[in-house]
Design a protein around this motif. Structure first.
Motif, PDB file in Angstrom:
ATOM      1  N   ILE A  45      -7.802 125.093  -9.751  1.00  0.00           N
ATOM      2  CA  ILE A  45      -7.382 124.393  -8.527  1.00  0.00           C
ATOM      3  C   ILE A  45      -7.545 122.887  -8.685  1.00  0.00           C
ATOM      4  N   ASN A  46      -8.692 122.472  -9.192  1.00  0.00           N
ATOM      5  CA  ASN A  46      -8.979 121.041  -9.321  1.00  0.00           C
ATOM      6  C   ASN A  46      -7.996 120.347 -10.260  1.00  0.00           C
ATOM      7  N   VAL A  47      -7.782 120.939 -11.430  1.00  0.00           N
ATOM      8  CA  VAL A  47      -6.869 120.336 -12.406  1.00  0.00           C
ATOM      9  C   VAL A  47      -5.441 120.331 -11.878  1.00  0.00           C
ATOM     10  N   SER A  48      -5.018 121.430 -11.264  1.00  0.00           N
ATOM     11  CA  SER A  48      -3.657 121.515 -10.715  1.00  0.00           C
ATOM     12  C   SER A  48      -3.428 120.458  -9.642  1.00  0.00           C
ATOM     13  N   ALA A  49      -4.412 120.289  -8.769  1.00  0.00           N
ATOM     14  CA  ALA A  49      -4.281 119.318  -7.681  1.00  0.00           C
ATOM     15  C   ALA A  49      -4.203 117.893  -8.203  1.00  0.00           C
ATOM     16  N   LEU A  50      -5.087 117.548  -9.119  1.00  0.00           N
ATOM     17  CA  LEU A  50      -5.122 116.171  -9.621  1.00  0.00           C
ATOM     18  C   LEU A  50      -3.906 115.860 -10.496  1.00  0.00           C
ATOM     19  N   MET A  51      -3.426 116.830 -11.255  1.00  0.00           N
ATOM     20  CA  MET A  51      -2.237 116.605 -12.074  1.00  0.00           C
ATOM     21  C   MET A  51      -1.001 116.363 -11.195  1.00  0.00           C
ATOM     22  N   THR A  52      -0.894 117.101 -10.086  1.00  0.00           N
ATOM     23  CA  THR A  52       0.250 116.901  -9.194  1.00  0.00           C
ATOM     24  C   THR A  52       0.089 115.668  -8.312  1.00  0.00           C
ATOM     25  N   ALA A  53      -1.133 115.108  -8.263  1.00  0.00           N
ATOM     26  CA  ALA A  53      -1.377 113.921  -7.434  1.00  0.00           C
ATOM     27  C   ALA A  53      -1.107 112.618  -8.180  1.00  0.00           C
ATOM     28  N   VAL A 101       1.445 129.454 -15.665  1.00  0.00           N
ATOM     29  CA  VAL A 101       2.324 130.114 -14.691  1.00  0.00           C
ATOM     30  C   VAL A 101       2.382 129.312 -13.387  1.00  0.00           C
ATOM     31  N   ILE A 102       1.226 128.811 -12.959  1.00  0.00           N
ATOM     32  CA  ILE A 102       1.179 128.014 -11.729  1.00  0.00           C
ATOM     33  C   ILE A 102       2.102 126.812 -11.836  1.00  0.00           C
ATOM     34  N   PHE A 103       2.067 126.131 -12.971  1.00  0.00           N
ATOM     35  CA  PHE A 103       2.895 124.936 -13.110  1.00  0.00           C
ATOM     36  C   PHE A 103       4.365 125.268 -13.305  1.00  0.00           C
ATOM     37  N   LEU A 104       4.681 126.450 -13.784  1.00  0.00           N
ATOM     38  CA  LEU A 104       6.081 126.874 -13.789  1.00  0.00           C
ATOM     39  C   LEU A 104       6.597 126.957 -12.353  1.00  0.00           C
ATOM     40  N   LEU A 119      -9.559 118.833 -19.876  1.00  0.00           N
ATOM     41  CA  LEU A 119      -8.463 118.338 -20.707  1.00  0.00           C
ATOM     42  C   LEU A 119      -7.658 119.492 -21.289  1.00  0.00           C
ATOM     43  N   LEU A 120      -8.335 120.564 -21.679  1.00  0.00           N
ATOM     44  CA  LEU A 120      -7.652 121.740 -22.213  1.00  0.00           C
ATOM     45  C   LEU A 120      -6.703 122.321 -21.166  1.00  0.00           C
ATOM     46  N   TYR A 121      -7.187 122.496 -19.943  1.00  0.00           N
ATOM     47  CA  TYR A 121      -6.352 123.042 -18.874  1.00  0.00           C
ATOM     48  C   TYR A 121      -5.180 122.104 -18.571  1.00  0.00           C
ATOM     49  N   ALA A 122      -5.463 120.800 -18.552  1.00  0.00           N
ATOM     50  CA  ALA A 122      -4.413 119.826 -18.261  1.00  0.00           C
ATOM     51  C   ALA A 122      -3.335 119.825 -19.350  1.00  0.00           C
ATOM     52  N   SER A 123      -3.743 120.016 -20.601  1.00  0.00           N
ATOM     53  CA  SER A 123      -2.793 120.063 -21.713  1.00  0.00           C
ATOM     54  C   SER A 123      -1.843 121.251 -21.568  1.00  0.00           C
ATOM     55  N   ILE A 124      -2.377 122.387 -21.123  1.00  0.00           N
ATOM     56  CA  ILE A 124      -1.537 123.568 -20.896  1.00  0.00           C
ATOM     57  C   ILE A 124      -0.615 123.334 -19.696  1.00  0.00           C
ATOM     58  N   ALA A 125      -1.144 122.709 -18.643  1.00  0.00           N
ATOM     59  CA  ALA A 125      -0.338 122.416 -17.450  1.00  0.00           C
ATOM     60  C   ALA A 125       0.809 121.472 -17.778  1.00  0.00           C
ATOM     61  N   SER A 175      10.487 120.965 -17.814  1.00  0.00           N
ATOM     62  CA  SER A 175      11.355 120.498 -16.729  1.00  0.00           C
ATOM     63  C   SER A 175      11.836 119.073 -16.956  1.00  0.00           C
ATOM     64  N   MET A 176      11.011 118.273 -17.619  1.00  0.00           N
ATOM     65  CA  MET A 176      11.372 116.879 -17.871  1.00  0.00           C
ATOM     66  C   MET A 176      12.585 116.782 -18.789  1.00  0.00           C
ATOM     67  N   TRP A 177      12.597 117.557 -19.885  1.00  0.00           N
ATOM     68  CA  TRP A 177      13.660 117.447 -20.882  1.00  0.00           C
ATOM     69  C   TRP A 177      14.854 118.348 -20.592  1.00  0.00           C
ATOM     70  N   THR A 178      14.770 119.150 -19.541  1.00  0.00           N
ATOM     71  CA  THR A 178      15.905 120.007 -19.170  1.00  0.00           C
ATOM     72  C   THR A 178      16.444 119.574 -17.812  1.00  0.00           C
ATOM     73  N   ALA A 179      15.820 120.048 -16.746  1.00  0.00           N
ATOM     74  CA  ALA A 179      16.298 119.728 -15.397  1.00  0.00           C
ATOM     75  C   ALA A 179      16.206 118.233 -15.097  1.00  0.00           C
ATOM     76  N   GLY A 180      15.093 117.602 -15.516  1.00  0.00           N
ATOM     77  CA  GLY A 180      14.925 116.179 -15.230  1.00  0.00           C
ATOM     78  C   GLY A 180      15.978 115.317 -15.892  1.00  0.00           C
ATOM     79  N   LEU A 181      16.223 115.555 -17.171  1.00  0.00           N
ATOM     80  CA  LEU A 181      17.217 114.777 -17.906  1.00  0.00           C
ATOM     81  C   LEU A 181      18.624 115.009 -17.362  1.00  0.00           C
ATOM     82  N   SER A 182      18.896 116.219 -16.865  1.00  0.00           N
ATOM     83  CA  SER A 182      20.225 116.533 -16.345  1.00  0.00           C
ATOM     84  C   SER A 182      20.568 115.739 -15.086  1.00  0.00           C
ATOM     85  N   LEU A 183      19.547 115.158 -14.431  1.00  0.00           N
ATOM     86  CA  LEU A 183      19.803 114.330 -13.247  1.00  0.00           C
ATOM     87  C   LEU A 183      20.475 113.011 -13.625  1.00  0.00           C
ATOM     88  N   PHE A 184      20.273 112.576 -14.870  1.00  0.00           N
ATOM     89  CA  PHE A 184      20.809 111.288 -15.311  1.00  0.00           C
ATOM     90  C   PHE A 184      22.049 111.432 -16.197  1.00  0.00           C
TER      91      PHE A 184
END
Length: 306
Positions: A253-261, A70-73, A124-130, A137-146
């Motif tokens: 928090i840790n996984v979310s921060a590092l994934m977005t970094a 949900v956080i990554f949504l 790794l489990l948390y990162a896989s879900i994130a 977003s990559m295959w929908t909104a992201g691709l629509s930019l190109f």
């Protein structure tokens, strides 16, 4: 923590540099990079993701996985509107690159092995879900930019993406009432353990077609500095602040921060080339943010501890 992450980043950078040098020496080319990317996406990364489920899932883990999804949504939705607000009036070809790079980081190729190295299988489990909302977003909104996108095709590509399928398989394995044979789990784990080396070699080979010195000179431009600051520091800092304010679990928090970094996604250059975007600028963006992330990610760790 800062020194540990800095040392880990330098290890990753050395592997990346090996791929970069192999490309410069003519030992690898575009075909090599394509084959390694295919191997990573079709086999190694999925095995790595599935292996993270072998440790089992408690109700607390299930709760945290749902939470990080949900956080990554929200993060991906916010990144979409942030990119539109900041770069909506720039040159159309560069606008697609910048908005895509805000939306999609390199949290697959670089993020997953990095999180695993820091936090092991639970991280790794948390990162896989994130990664699931990022793929959405990559295959929908992201691709629509190109290019204009067909929603049915985009969702089919997403739902059957090997890394997404690996999450389905991992969840099924975690729910089994019996333990899988050790030869099977060890084989999957062994293949998945190649992720870090193959990922960084692949990124190095991809970046090796660029003139590094020339790009680093361009990186001093005000636009590139502002973008790198936003991508590498401000977005993860905002995520840390909001999640700490909401008192989210520490691992989330840790996984979310590092994934977005993580630096800008290397797919920005691929999509730019395929759909007539500014490929050179996209490649520069990936190169510069990847280089700067050597220091920026350890700096984010300081915010995590504050």
């Amino acid at each position: 923590m800062f020194l540990f992450l800095l040392n880990l980043q330098l290890v990753f950078f050395m592997i990346l540099a090996a791929g970069y040098v192999l490309r410069k020496r003519g030992c690898a080319d575009d075909r090599t990079g394509a084959v390694l990317s295919e191997l990573l996406i079709m086999l190694i990364l999925p095995c790595n993701i599935v292996s993270s489920f072998f440790t089992g899932m408690s109700w607390e883990t299930v709760r945290d996985c749902a939470l990080i999804f949900v956080i990554f949504l929200f993060i991906q939705t916010g990144a979409w509107f942030l990119g539109k607000q900041i770069y909506g009036k720039t040159d159309p070809r560069r606008q697609a690159v910048l908005r895509y790079s805000i939306l999609v980081s390199n949290c697959g190729l670089i993020g997953l092995p990095f999180i695993q190295a820091v936090y092991g299988a639970p991280g790794l489990l948390y990162a896989s879900i994130a990664l699931l909302p990022v793929r959405i977003s990559m295959w929908t909104a992201g691709l629509s930019l190109f290019t204009a996108t067909d929603s049915r095709t985009a969702w089919r590509r997403l739902l059957f993406h090997p890394c997404v399928a690996a999450v389905y398989i991992g969840m099924a394995v975690a729910c089994l009432p019996f333990v899988l044979p050790s030869f099977l789990t060890r084989s999957v784990t062994l293949i998945g353990s190649c992720t870090a080396v193959f990922s960084m070699l692949t990124v190095g080979i991809i970046l090796g077609r660029l003139d590094g010195r020339k790009i680093l000179k361009k990186s001093c431009s005000a636009d590139m500095i502002r973008f790198s600051l936003l991508r590498l520091i401000l977005i993860p800092a905002a995520v840390i602040f909001i999640l700490k304010l909401l008192e989210a679990p520490e691992m989330v928090i840790n996984v979310s921060a590092l994934m977005t970094a993580m630096p800008a996604g290397s797919t920005a250059a691929v999509l730019s080339q395929q759909y007539g975007g500014d490929r050179e600028f996209a490649s520069e963006t990936v190169f510069v943010t990847t280089f700067l992330s050597i220091l920026s990610i350890p700096l984010i760790s300081l915010l995590l501890r504050s």
